[in-house]
Design a protein around this motif. Structure first.
Motif, PDB file in Angstrom:
ATOM      1  N   ALA A  69      64.960  56.128 -13.693  1.00 20.61           N
ATOM      2  CA  ALA A  69      64.373  57.573 -13.408  1.00 20.61           C
ATOM      3  C   ALA A  69      62.982  57.562 -13.216  1.00 20.61           C
ATOM      4  CB  ALA A  69      64.786  58.376 -14.539  1.00 20.61           C
ATOM      5  N   ILE A  70      62.192  56.570 -14.060  1.00 16.37           N
ATOM      6  CA  ILE A  70      60.691  56.864 -14.093  1.00 16.37           C
ATOM      7  C   ILE A  70      60.215  56.392 -12.395  1.00 16.37           C
ATOM      8  CG2 ILE A  70      58.674  55.312 -14.665  1.00 16.37           C
ATOM      9  CD1 ILE A  70      59.672  55.122 -17.313  1.00 16.37           C
ATOM     10  N   ILE A  71      61.003  55.375 -11.879  1.00 14.52           N
ATOM     11  CA  ILE A  71      60.556  54.606 -10.647  1.00 14.52           C
ATOM     12  C   ILE A  71      60.993  55.934  -9.567  1.00 14.52           C
ATOM     13  CG2 ILE A  71      61.033  53.210  -8.854  1.00 14.52           C
ATOM     14  CD1 ILE A  71      61.512  50.996 -10.953  1.00 14.52           C
ATOM     15  N   LYS A  72      61.984  56.338  -9.703  1.00  9.96           N
ATOM     16  CA  LYS A  72      62.410  57.627  -8.647  1.00  9.96           C
ATOM     17  C   LYS A  72      61.435  58.772  -8.732  1.00  9.96           C
ATOM     18  CE  LYS A  72      66.361  60.453  -7.486  1.00  9.96           C
ATOM     19  NZ  LYS A  72      67.811  60.828  -7.713  1.00  9.96           N
ATOM     20  N   LYS A  73      60.853  59.011  -9.919  1.00  6.42           N
ATOM     21  CA  LYS A  73      59.983  60.294  -9.994  1.00  6.42           C
ATOM     22  C   LYS A  73      58.611  59.851  -9.204  1.00  6.42           C
ATOM     23  CE  LYS A  73      60.250  62.310 -13.825  1.00  6.42           C
ATOM     24  NZ  LYS A  73      60.116  62.791 -15.184  1.00  6.42           N
ATOM     25  N   LEU A  80      53.554  54.667  -2.519  1.00  4.71           N
ATOM     26  CA  LEU A  80      53.143  53.902  -3.634  1.00  4.71           C
ATOM     27  C   LEU A  80      53.605  52.153  -3.507  1.00  4.71           C
ATOM     28  CD1 LEU A  80      51.726  53.973  -6.775  1.00  4.71           C
ATOM     29  CD2 LEU A  80      53.836  54.348  -7.326  1.00  4.71           C
ATOM     30  N   SER A  81      52.647  51.299  -3.790  1.00  3.93           N
ATOM     31  CA  SER A  81      52.896  50.040  -3.798  1.00  3.93           C
ATOM     32  C   SER A  81      53.751  49.427  -4.900  1.00  3.93           C
ATOM     33  CB  SER A  81      51.565  49.154  -3.945  1.00  3.93           C
ATOM     34  OG  SER A  81      51.759  47.816  -4.127  1.00  3.93           O
ATOM     35  N   LEU A  82      54.593  48.642  -4.370  1.00  2.00           N
ATOM     36  CA  LEU A  82      55.710  48.126  -5.355  1.00  2.00           C
ATOM     37  C   LEU A  82      55.072  47.261  -6.242  1.00  2.00           C
ATOM     38  CD1 LEU A  82      58.988  47.361  -3.131  1.00  2.00           C
ATOM     39  CD2 LEU A  82      58.525  49.494  -4.452  1.00  2.00           C
ATOM     40  N   ASN A  83      54.056  46.610  -5.836  1.00  2.00           N
ATOM     41  CA  ASN A  83      53.208  45.809  -6.778  1.00  2.00           C
ATOM     42  C   ASN A  83      52.615  46.509  -8.026  1.00  2.00           C
ATOM     43  OD1 ASN A  83      53.965  43.270  -5.441  1.00  2.00           O
ATOM     44  ND2 ASN A  83      52.367  43.291  -4.114  1.00  2.00           N
ATOM     45  N   ARG A  84      51.873  47.447  -7.446  1.00  2.00           N
ATOM     46  CA  ARG A  84      51.249  48.455  -8.520  1.00  2.00           C
ATOM     47  C   ARG A  84      52.073  49.196  -9.279  1.00  2.00           C
ATOM     48  NH1 ARG A  84      46.847  53.047  -6.459  1.00  2.00           N
ATOM     49  NH2 ARG A  84      45.683  51.065  -6.067  1.00  2.00           N
ATOM     50  N   MET A  85      53.293  49.523  -8.954  1.00  2.00           N
ATOM     51  CA  MET A  85      54.186  50.174  -9.900  1.00  2.00           C
ATOM     52  C   MET A  85      54.752  48.904 -10.728  1.00  2.00           C
ATOM     53  SD  MET A  85      57.548  52.503  -8.725  1.00  2.00           S
ATOM     54  CE  MET A  85      57.043  52.316  -6.991  1.00  2.00           C
ATOM     55  N   ALA A  86      54.910  47.904 -10.262  1.00  2.00           N
ATOM     56  CA  ALA A  86      55.403  46.883 -11.434  1.00  2.00           C
ATOM     57  C   ALA A  86      54.393  46.639 -12.509  1.00  2.00           C
ATOM     58  CB  ALA A  86      55.904  45.665 -10.376  1.00  2.00           C
ATOM     59  N   SER A  87      52.975  46.627 -11.959  1.00  2.00           N
ATOM     60  CA  SER A  87      52.127  46.162 -12.949  1.00  2.00           C
ATOM     61  C   SER A  87      51.938  47.197 -14.020  1.00  2.00           C
ATOM     62  CB  SER A  87      50.625  46.112 -12.012  1.00  2.00           C
ATOM     63  OG  SER A  87      49.791  45.976 -12.867  1.00  2.00           O
ATOM     64  N   GLN A  88      51.864  48.629 -13.454  1.00  2.00           N
ATOM     65  CA  GLN A  88      52.010  49.753 -14.350  1.00  2.00           C
ATOM     66  C   GLN A  88      53.015  49.698 -15.129  1.00  2.00           C
ATOM     67  OE1 GLN A  88      51.665  53.009 -11.334  1.00  2.00           O
ATOM     68  NE2 GLN A  88      49.739  52.737 -11.262  1.00  2.00           N
ATOM     69  N   LEU A  89      54.322  49.478 -14.859  1.00  2.00           N
ATOM     70  CA  LEU A  89      55.437  49.598 -15.749  1.00  2.00           C
ATOM     71  C   LEU A  89      55.640  48.096 -16.524  1.00  2.00           C
ATOM     72  CD1 LEU A  89      58.046  51.212 -13.390  1.00  2.00           C
ATOM     73  CD2 LEU A  89      56.670  52.142 -15.158  1.00  2.00           C
ATOM     74  N   ILE A 132      65.882  47.826  -8.013  1.00  2.00           N
ATOM     75  CA  ILE A 132      65.889  49.193  -8.028  1.00  2.00           C
ATOM     76  C   ILE A 132      65.881  49.876  -6.979  1.00  2.00           C
ATOM     77  CG2 ILE A 132      65.249  51.102  -9.456  1.00  2.00           C
ATOM     78  CD1 ILE A 132      64.568  49.227 -11.503  1.00  2.00           C
ATOM     79  N   VAL A 133      64.561  49.651  -6.060  1.00  2.54           N
ATOM     80  CA  VAL A 133      64.403  50.709  -4.855  1.00  2.54           C
ATOM     81  C   VAL A 133      65.443  50.422  -3.965  1.00  2.54           C
ATOM     82  CG1 VAL A 133      62.699  50.811  -2.960  1.00  2.54           C
ATOM     83  CG2 VAL A 133      61.987  50.718  -5.434  1.00  2.54           C
ATOM     84  N   LYS A 134      65.859  49.209  -3.593  1.00  7.56           N
ATOM     85  CA  LYS A 134      66.687  48.739  -2.423  1.00  7.56           C
ATOM     86  C   LYS A 134      68.138  49.090  -2.995  1.00  7.56           C
ATOM     87  CE  LYS A 134      68.247  44.914   0.413  1.00  7.56           C
ATOM     88  NZ  LYS A 134      67.893  43.626   0.747  1.00  7.56           N
ATOM     89  N   ASN A 135      68.567  48.563  -4.097  1.00 12.17           N
ATOM     90  CA  ASN A 135      70.046  48.695  -4.434  1.00 12.17           C
ATOM     91  C   ASN A 135      70.353  49.878  -5.198  1.00 12.17           C
ATOM     92  OD1 ASN A 135      70.277  45.973  -3.344  1.00 12.17           O
ATOM     93  ND2 ASN A 135      69.624  45.025  -5.191  1.00 12.17           N
ATOM     94  N   ASP A 136      69.595  50.615  -6.113  1.00 12.86           N
ATOM     95  CA  ASP A 136      69.892  51.594  -6.844  1.00 12.86           C
ATOM     96  C   ASP A 136      69.645  52.977  -6.175  1.00 12.86           C
ATOM     97  OD1 ASP A 136      71.067  50.300  -9.162  1.00 12.86           O
ATOM     98  OD2 ASP A 136      69.175  49.386  -9.271  1.00 12.86           O
ATOM     99  N   LEU A 137      68.220  53.003  -5.821  1.00 16.85           N
ATOM    100  CA  LEU A 137      67.853  54.179  -5.087  1.00 16.85           C
ATOM    101  C   LEU A 137      68.148  54.385  -3.548  1.00 16.85           C
ATOM    102  CD1 LEU A 137      64.293  54.643  -6.848  1.00 16.85           C
ATOM    103  CD2 LEU A 137      66.567  55.263  -7.360  1.00 16.85           C
ATOM    104  N   LYS A 138      68.628  53.095  -3.133  1.00 24.10           N
ATOM    105  CA  LYS A 138      68.821  53.203  -1.660  1.00 24.10           C
ATOM    106  C   LYS A 138      67.880  53.547  -0.624  1.00 24.10           C
ATOM    107  CE  LYS A 138      73.287  52.253  -2.789  1.00 24.10           C
ATOM    108  NZ  LYS A 138      73.713  50.673  -2.756  1.00 24.10           N
ATOM    109  N   LEU A 139      66.618  52.964  -0.779  1.00 21.59           N
ATOM    110  CA  LEU A 139      65.493  53.316  -0.144  1.00 21.59           C
ATOM    111  C   LEU A 139      65.010  52.079   0.804  1.00 21.59           C
ATOM    112  CD1 LEU A 139      63.444  55.371  -2.742  1.00 21.59           C
ATOM    113  CD2 LEU A 139      64.757  56.381  -1.039  1.00 21.59           C
ATOM    114  N   LYS A 140      64.446  52.345   1.668  1.00 22.44           N
ATOM    115  CA  LYS A 140      63.918  51.264   2.476  1.00 22.44           C
ATOM    116  C   LYS A 140      62.599  51.425   3.179  1.00 22.44           C
ATOM    117  CE  LYS A 140      65.048  48.706   6.796  1.00 22.44           C
ATOM    118  NZ  LYS A 140      65.926  48.785   8.269  1.00 22.44           N
TER     119      LYS A 140
END
Length: 344
Positions: free
Chosen positions: A66-70, A78-87, A97-105
């Motif tokens: 939910a946090i990543i989707k928001k 937003l960079s995936l590296n930055r998001m991973a670092s922040q979380l 999560i982005v690929k398999n759960d949120l179905k984003l490319k």
């Protein structure tokens, strides 16, 4: 065994001397749960839960998703590296999560001309006029023209220009440098196409300023007019050009009226519209691709390579490219004058 919230109560009643059946009755829980806790007490002396070994629980939880989707909704760049670092989680988890759960490319940003609201309104109006114009005139009769600068030293592709070396050689003189001169020699090229042919390439040297006199003499009279006379053999044609100062001066307009009376004037051809001119949206790119990766010793070598590449462009390609213009005009109208490539 799944952890039970009744462990402390079971331990207390067991140490008071109650049997498993009585404890289960009093706490209204299953006898098997009580027996398992009692067995643990007998083995270790208390009912505390033993920390399990093995792989830790996944951080791919509903809350994390939910946090990543928001965050992506707020900023889809937003960079995936930055998001991973922040979380404080692994990038691979965020990526999963982005690929398999949120179905984003992930998609590369599209490139396009910047358009102000005023430019969009102007493009919308003129694209509508052009579509009306091409209901009575043939788009295949248009001579689409443009200029472009080519250099003897093309810019390197930093993504694809690579070198295979050992780790020890990575900092040695064997490591090559992709370099460019600050001001490489270049030539301005003017050209035009129709659905049925190509004008000659016109080379204008770097030190020559393309003013009205140069444009009229070298481009229009010395090169375009003889080609038009031969190619159309007295038949109708329409000249398209951008409206640079040398193209729209009074003296140039007089030449156009006298020798190219069917030209698309400023009331029809929209400014800031390389995506509507086949030379811009297709032909120059094809020509660049044919000489890509080559470094030329002299401007004459560059000219010779461009002539060979130009001659290799076939009429089938020209016809398909020119025929796509009306589709682009309709897409521009549909996009209300904005960038429309995504609609094609």
């Amino acid at each position: 065994m799944k952890s039970s919230p009744h462990r402390p109560s079971i331990e207390l009643l067991f140490k008071r001397g109650l049997g498993s059946a009585e404890i289960a009755r009093r706490l209204q829980i299953s006898s098997s749960t009580v027996r398992n806790v009692v067995a643990a007490i007998k083995k270790r002396g208390d009912a505390s839960e033993v920390k399990k070994s093995g792989r830790p629980r996944s951080v791919n939880t509903r809350n994390t998703r939910a946090i990543i989707k928001k965050r992506i909704i707020r900023n889809d760049g937003l960079s995936l590296n930055r998001m991973a670092s922040q979380l404080g989680i692994a990038r691979s988890t965020v990526q999963s999560i982005v690929k398999n759960d949120l179905k984003l490319k992930s998609y590369k940003l599209r490139r396009g001309q910047y358009l102000s609201d005023k430019s969009k309104a102007m493009r919308l109006e003129k694209c509508r006029k052009l579509l009306q114009h091409f209901q009575v005139r043939r788009v295949s009769d248009v001579i689409w023209t443009d200029e472009k600068i080519f250099t003897i030293e093309p810019l390197p592709n930093r993504q694809n220009q690579r070198q295979l070396l050992s780790k020890d050689d990575s900092m040695s003189p064997k490591r090559r440098l992709a370099h460019n001169r600050l001001f490489p020699k270049s030539v301005m090229v003017w050209a035009g196409i129709t659905a049925t042919g190509k004008t000659p390439l016109v080379f204008i040297e770097r030190n020559v300023k393309i003013n009205s006199e140069v444009y009229q003499k070298i481009v229009l009279m010395d090169n375009l007019l003889p080609w038009v006379t031969q190619h159309f053999a007295g038949g109708p044609f329409i000249l398209q050009q951008n409206w640079a100062p040398s193209h729209g001066s009074r003296s140039t307009l007089a030449v156009l009226e006298a020798h190219f009376p069917g030209f698309l004037d400023k009331n029809l051809w929209p400014a800031s519209s390389p995506d509507l001119n086949p030379m811009d949206f297709s032909v120059w790119g094809m020509l660049e691709g044919k000489i890509a990766g080559k470094v030329f010793a002299t401007v004459d070598d560059l000219k010779a390579a461009l002539e060979v590449a130009w001659a290799s462009i076939d009429d089938g390609y020209l016809r398909r490219t020119v025929n796509s213009v009306k589709k682009r005009l309709r897409a521009c109208v549909k996009a209300r004058g904005s960038n429309f490539e995504i609609l094609l």
